[in-house]
Design a protein around this motif. Structure first.
Motif, PDB file in Angstrom:
ATOM      1  N   PHE A 417      -0.101 -13.219   9.055  1.00 18.72           N
ATOM      2  CA  PHE A 417       1.174 -12.847   9.659  1.00 18.72           C
ATOM      3  C   PHE A 417       1.770 -11.594   9.025  1.00 18.72           C
ATOM      4  N   ASP A 418       1.063 -11.016   8.057  1.00 22.52           N
ATOM      5  CA  ASP A 418       1.551  -9.830   7.355  1.00 22.52           C
ATOM      6  C   ASP A 418       0.676  -8.633   7.709  1.00 22.52           C
ATOM      7  N   MET A 419       1.287  -7.573   8.224  1.00 25.44           N
ATOM      8  CA  MET A 419       0.516  -6.423   8.703  1.00 25.44           C
ATOM      9  C   MET A 419      -0.297  -5.789   7.579  1.00 25.44           C
ATOM     10  N   ARG A 420       0.264  -5.769   6.373  1.00 23.33           N
ATOM     11  CA  ARG A 420      -0.483  -5.165   5.253  1.00 23.33           C
ATOM     12  C   ARG A 420      -1.723  -5.981   4.914  1.00 23.33           C
ATOM     13  N   MET A 621       3.721  -7.382  -4.018  1.00 23.74           N
ATOM     14  CA  MET A 621       4.630  -7.129  -5.131  1.00 23.74           C
ATOM     15  C   MET A 621       4.466  -5.713  -5.676  1.00 23.74           C
ATOM     16  N   LEU A 622       3.232  -5.261  -5.854  1.00 18.28           N
ATOM     17  CA  LEU A 622       3.006  -3.933  -6.416  1.00 18.28           C
ATOM     18  C   LEU A 622       3.355  -2.830  -5.421  1.00 18.28           C
ATOM     19  N   GLU A 623       3.118  -3.069  -4.141  1.00 17.28           N
ATOM     20  CA  GLU A 623       3.524  -2.070  -3.150  1.00 17.28           C
ATOM     21  C   GLU A 623       5.038  -2.030  -2.975  1.00 17.28           C
ATOM     22  N   GLY A 624       5.723  -3.035  -3.496  1.00 18.84           N
ATOM     23  CA  GLY A 624       7.187  -3.028  -3.455  1.00 18.84           C
ATOM     24  C   GLY A 624       7.805  -2.158  -4.526  1.00 18.84           C
ATOM     25  N   VAL A 625       6.991  -1.630  -5.438  1.00 13.20           N
ATOM     26  CA  VAL A 625       7.494  -0.723  -6.477  1.00 13.20           C
ATOM     27  C   VAL A 625       7.719   0.652  -5.847  1.00 13.20           C
ATOM     28  N   VAL A 626       8.858   1.244  -6.132  1.00 17.50           N
ATOM     29  CA  VAL A 626       9.191   2.535  -5.510  1.00 17.50           C
ATOM     30  C   VAL A 626       8.226   3.612  -5.979  1.00 17.50           C
ATOM     31  N   GLU A 627       7.947   4.537  -5.093  1.00 13.71           N
ATOM     32  CA  GLU A 627       7.070   5.653  -5.424  1.00 13.71           C
ATOM     33  C   GLU A 627       7.848   6.708  -6.218  1.00 13.71           C
TER      34      GLU A 627
END
Length: 670
Positions: A417-420, A621-627
C-alpha cells in the motif's frame, strides 16, 4: 585473637547470607509460576557463566579481564577462607593457594578502582563507588591474615592492635561480599545473576556454543487468550513470572543497555537500565530515590514509587513508570543484545504494553486508529483489502489460488500500500523472474502479519491475523517463504509456530530476500553489470540482525555487485535502530532529536553516496530525513539495477529439489 575472631566473623556472615538468600528468593517468588529445570539449570550454570556470559562481557576487553581476575579470585578466595580460617585447616599448601587467590582478586580490584576514578556516564554511582574499596579490603585483609598459615610470618605477628585492624578489614570485606550478595548492594548481581543464568526465562539462548551458530530466542511468547484466569499482560510487578523478577534483580547497572538505546540517545523518556531498576524497586517496594544512575530523560529521580501488588503504570501518575516510557521503546533489542546478564528488557516492556492495550485500550497517538484499522481491514493503513494487488496490475503475478503449489511463496507485506515500497517489490519480482524462480503470491488472501499489533500489545488482534494467515497458507504447498520485510520475516519464522496446530502446522522455512538473493547469486542464477554507482554503506535492520542473526548475506550480495561496503561505526549487532520498529512511529513519543536523524549522521560519517537497506520501515524512516542526505536503496533495487538479463550461468537456487537450509553467519562487529 584472630583465630577466635575470624571463624566468628565468617560463619556469622554466612548465616546472615543464607537468611538473606531466603528473603531474596521470597521476593522473586511473588511473581507468577514459571516451570524451570531446577537441577539441570544449576548443572548448566558454570558453562553458561564461563562461556555464554563472558562471550558478551568480553566485548569490553578491559572489564572482561578485570572481571575474570576479580570474580575468579573472590570465588576461590572465599572458599579457601572458609576452609582455612573458618574451619581452621592451617595447611601451608592451602595457605599459599589463598594468598594467590587474594593477590589475583586484589589485582583485579585495582583495575575496578581505576575504572571508578572517572567512571563513564552510563555507570551507576552511589554505593557502586565504594565497591573497589570493599574488594581491596577483603583481598588485602585475608592476604595478610593468611601469611602465617603459609609460613611466611610467625603465628603471633603484629600483636593485638594489628589483629584488631585486620579484624575490622575482614569484617568490612566479608560484610560487603557475603551479605551484599543477598541483602542488597553492588555485589547482589553475583547471587541473582548466577541463578538467573541457571533458570533463565529463555534457556534456548544457551543451547549452542557461541563459537558456532549462536542460539537466538527472540520471538515473543503468546498469551493464552482462551484462559479466563490468565492475566492479559503485566499490571503490577507480581504479574511478571518469578524468573523474570530474578532476571531484573541480576542487573549489574553497567549501563551498556543505556549506551545502546536509541530512544535514550534521542532524549525520549526511556532508559532501559532505569526501567529494570524500577522493576526491582517494585518487587521489594519503595521509591526510586536511591537510584544513582542516569534518569529517564526529562524525568527527575525520586518521583516514582511502587510495591509488588501496586500498578506499574498509573494513569493518574505517581506509580513506578510513566506510560510514555514504555511507548518510547522501538523494540530493537539493542539492550538485550548488549546486556552481560542476558536480561530480557523487551519482553518486559511488551508485557506491560499488553496490559495497557488489552485492559485499558490505552495506546497513544495513532495507536488506537492503527489497531482499529487492522481489525476492520486487515492492514494498518485502513486500505481496501481488495486493492492489495492494484500496484501490480501490469506484472501478472502468479497467484497461489490458481497454482496451488510453488517453490516460493512471496510474502508481500503491507508495503503493497506504500508507493515507495512498491518499487522495492517490483525490483524483487524482476530478480526472481531473472533467476527463473518458481514463485506465487497470496494476493488478496494475504493479511497483515500482525507484527505491529503484537508490539503495540494487542495480542488478540495479532493472534487473529496470524491464525487467518496460517489457515490460508495451509491450503497450499510451498517449500519456503521469501519476504522483503524483516518484521514479517521474524513473526512468520519465529512467532507463528506457537499458534499452529497438528492439522495446520506453522513452522515455516522463511527467508529474508537478501538471504534468498545471496543463494541465487551463489548458484550462478544471476549475472551483474559492473558497479558504477559510487560508495555504499549498509544499514542493518534490527529485526534481521539482532533478532535473527543475519548480518553477512546482505553484505555478500553487495560484494557480488562489486560494491566495497563502507561500514558505519555502529553496524552488525551494534547497529543503531532507524526508529521504525515496535510501533514507535505510531505512538510518536517526542524527544530532543529524531532517531533516523542520528542514524543519518552515522551514514554521513562514512561519506557514502548510498545507503543500502533491507527493510520497508528503514527505508521510510531514513527517507524521512531532510536532504541533503545519501540516497536510500533497498538491496533488491540495487540488484535489479545491476542485472544482466538472460545470462545466468548456473541452476536456480529455487529448483523443485528439497530446499536448502538457511545458512548461518557470524556477527559483524564494528
Amino acid at each position: 585473637m584472630l583465630d577466635i575472631l575470624l571463624p566468628i566473623l565468617i560463619f556469622s556472615a554466612l548465616l546472615l547470607t543464607v537468611i538473606g538468600a531466603v528473603r531474596r528468593v521470597r521476593l522473586w517468588r511473588q511473581g507468577r509460576p514459571s516451570p524451570v529445570d531446577v537441577v539441570g539449570g544449576l548443572l548448566k550454570m558454570p558453562r553458561r557463566y564461563l562461556v555464554d556470559l563472558h562471550h558478551i562481557v568480553d566485548r569490553d576487553k578491559y572489564i572482561s579481564k578485570t572481571h575474570v581476575a576479580t570474580a575468579g579470585g573472590f570465588v576461590l578466595a572465599a572458599l579457601l577462607a572458609i576452609i582455612v580460617h573458618g574451619f581452621g585447616l592451617h595447611s601451608r599448601i592451602l595457605g599459599w593457594a589463598l594468598l594467590a587467590a587474594t593477590a589475583c582478586m586484589f589485582t583485579g580490584a585495582l583495575f575496578v578502582a581505576n575504572r571508578r576514578r572517572n567512571p563513564p556516564a552510563r555507570l551507576s554511582k552511589g554505593p557502586w563507588m565504594r565497591l573497589p574499596k570493599s574488594l581491596l579490603a577483603f583481598a588485602a585483609s585475608f592476604f595478610i591474615v593468611t601469611l602465617p598459615v603459609a609460613g611466611i610470618l610467625p603465628a603471633d605477628f603484629g600483636g593485638w592492635l594489628l589483629a584488631a585492624v585486620l579484624a575490622v578489614g575482614v569484617a568490612w570485606g566479608v560484610s560487603e561480599m557475603f551479605l551484599g550478595m543477598t541483602w542488597g548492594g553492588p555485589i547482589k548481581h553475583a547471587f541473582a545473576g548466577a541463578l538467573h543464568l541457571a533458570w533463565h526465562r529463555r534457556p534456548e539462548r544457551f543451547s549452542t556454543p557461541h563459537n558456532a551458530s549462536a542460539a537466538r530466542s527472540s520471538g515473543l511468547k503468546a498469551l493464552k487468550l482462551d484462559d479466563d484466569k490468565a492475566k492479559l499482560g503485566v499490571e503490577k510487578p507480581a504479574d511478571f513470572t518469578w524468573n523474570q523478577l530474578l532476571g531484573f534483580d541480576a542487573c549489574v547497572q553497567c549501563g551498556r543497555c543505556e549506551a545502546m538505546c536509541p530512544a535514550f540517545a534521542a532524549g525520549q523518556p526511556l532508559n532501559p537500565k532505569k526501567l529494570i531498576q524500577d522493576m526491582v524497586i517494585g518487587m521489594r517496594g519503595g521509591t526510586d530515590a536511591g537510584y544513582y544512575g542516569s534518569p529517564y530523560p526529562g524525568k527527575p529521580i525520586g518521583e516514582h514509587e511502587g510495591h509488588p501488588n501496586g500498578p506499574i503504570v498509573n494513569r493518574a501518575g505517581g506509580a513506578l513508570v510513566d506510560a510514555e516510557t514504555l511507548w518510547s521503546c522501538t523494540t530493537c533489542r539493542a539492550c538485550v543484545e548488549e546486556c552481560p546478564m542476558m536480561i530480557e528488557h523487551v519482553d518486559a516492556i511488551v508485557d506491560m504494553r499488553r496490559f495497557l492495550t488489552l485492559e485499558h485500550g490505552n495506546t497513544p497517538n495513532k495507536g488506537a486508529e492503527v489497531l482499529d484499522n487492522l481489525i476492520a481491514t486487515d492492514n494498518p493503513g485502513g486500505f481496501d483489502p481488495d486493492s492489495r494487488l492494484h500496484w501490480a496490475a501490469d506484472l501478472n503475478l502468479p497467484l497461489m489460488a490458481d497454482k496451488r503449489e510453488a517453490d516460493v511463496l512471496l510474502w508481500l507485506g503491507d508495503g503493497v500500500f506504500d508507493m515507495r515500497n512498491q518499487r522495492t517489490l517490483r525490483s524483487l519480482i524482476k530478480v526472481l523472474r531473472a533467476a527463473e524462480v518458481d514463485f506465487a503470491v497470496l494476493g488478496t488472501e494475504e493479511r497483515d502479519s500482525g507484527d505491529v499489533a503484537r508490539r503495540l500489545g494487542d495480542e488478540a488482534t495479532f493472534q487473529t491475523l496470524a491464525r487467518r494467515n496460517i489457515r490460508t497458507m495451509s491450503q497450499y504447498r510451498f517449500s519456503r517463504i521469501v519476504t522483503c520485510d524483516p518484521h514479517s520475516f521474524h513473526v512468520l519464522k519465529n512467532e507463528y509456530g506457537e499458534l499452529g496446530s497438528a492439522d495446520m502446522p506453522a513452522n515455516y522455512e522463511v527467508y529474508h530476500h537478501s538471504t534468498f538473493i545471496n543463494e541465487l547469486v551463489k548458484a550462478g542464477s544471476l549475472t551483474f553489470k559492473e558497479w558504477k554507482g559510487g560508495s555504499v554503506t549498509y544499514h542493518d535492520p534490527c529485526y534481521l540482525g539482532r533478532y535473527n542473526g543475519e548480518y553477512e548475506a546482505p553484505r555478500d550480495v553487495l560484494r557480488a555487485l562489486g560494491i566495497d561496503v563502507q561500514e558505519m561505526a555502529r553496524s552488525g549487532y551494534r547497529s543503531r535502530c532507524c526508529g521504525g520498529g515496535g510501533g514507535a512511529p505510531i505512538t510518536d513519543i517526542p524527544g530532543k532529536q529524531r532517531i533516523p536523524d542520528m542514524r543519518m549522521e552515522d551514514v554521513r560519517a562514512t561519506g557514502a553516496d548510498t545507503v543500502a537497506v533491507g527493510c520497508p520501515q528503514c527505508t521510510a524512516m531514513l527517507e524521512g530525513v531532510v536532504e541533503p542526505r545519501a540516497d536510500i536503496k533497498d538491496i533488491a533495487e540495487l540488484v535489479a539495477d545491476a542485472l544482466v538479463i538472460g545470462q545466468s550461468t548456473g541452476k536456480t537456487a529455487s529448483s523443485k529439489s528439497a530446499p536448502q537450509p538457511q545458512r548461518t553467519v557470524e556477527e559483524v562487529t564494528p
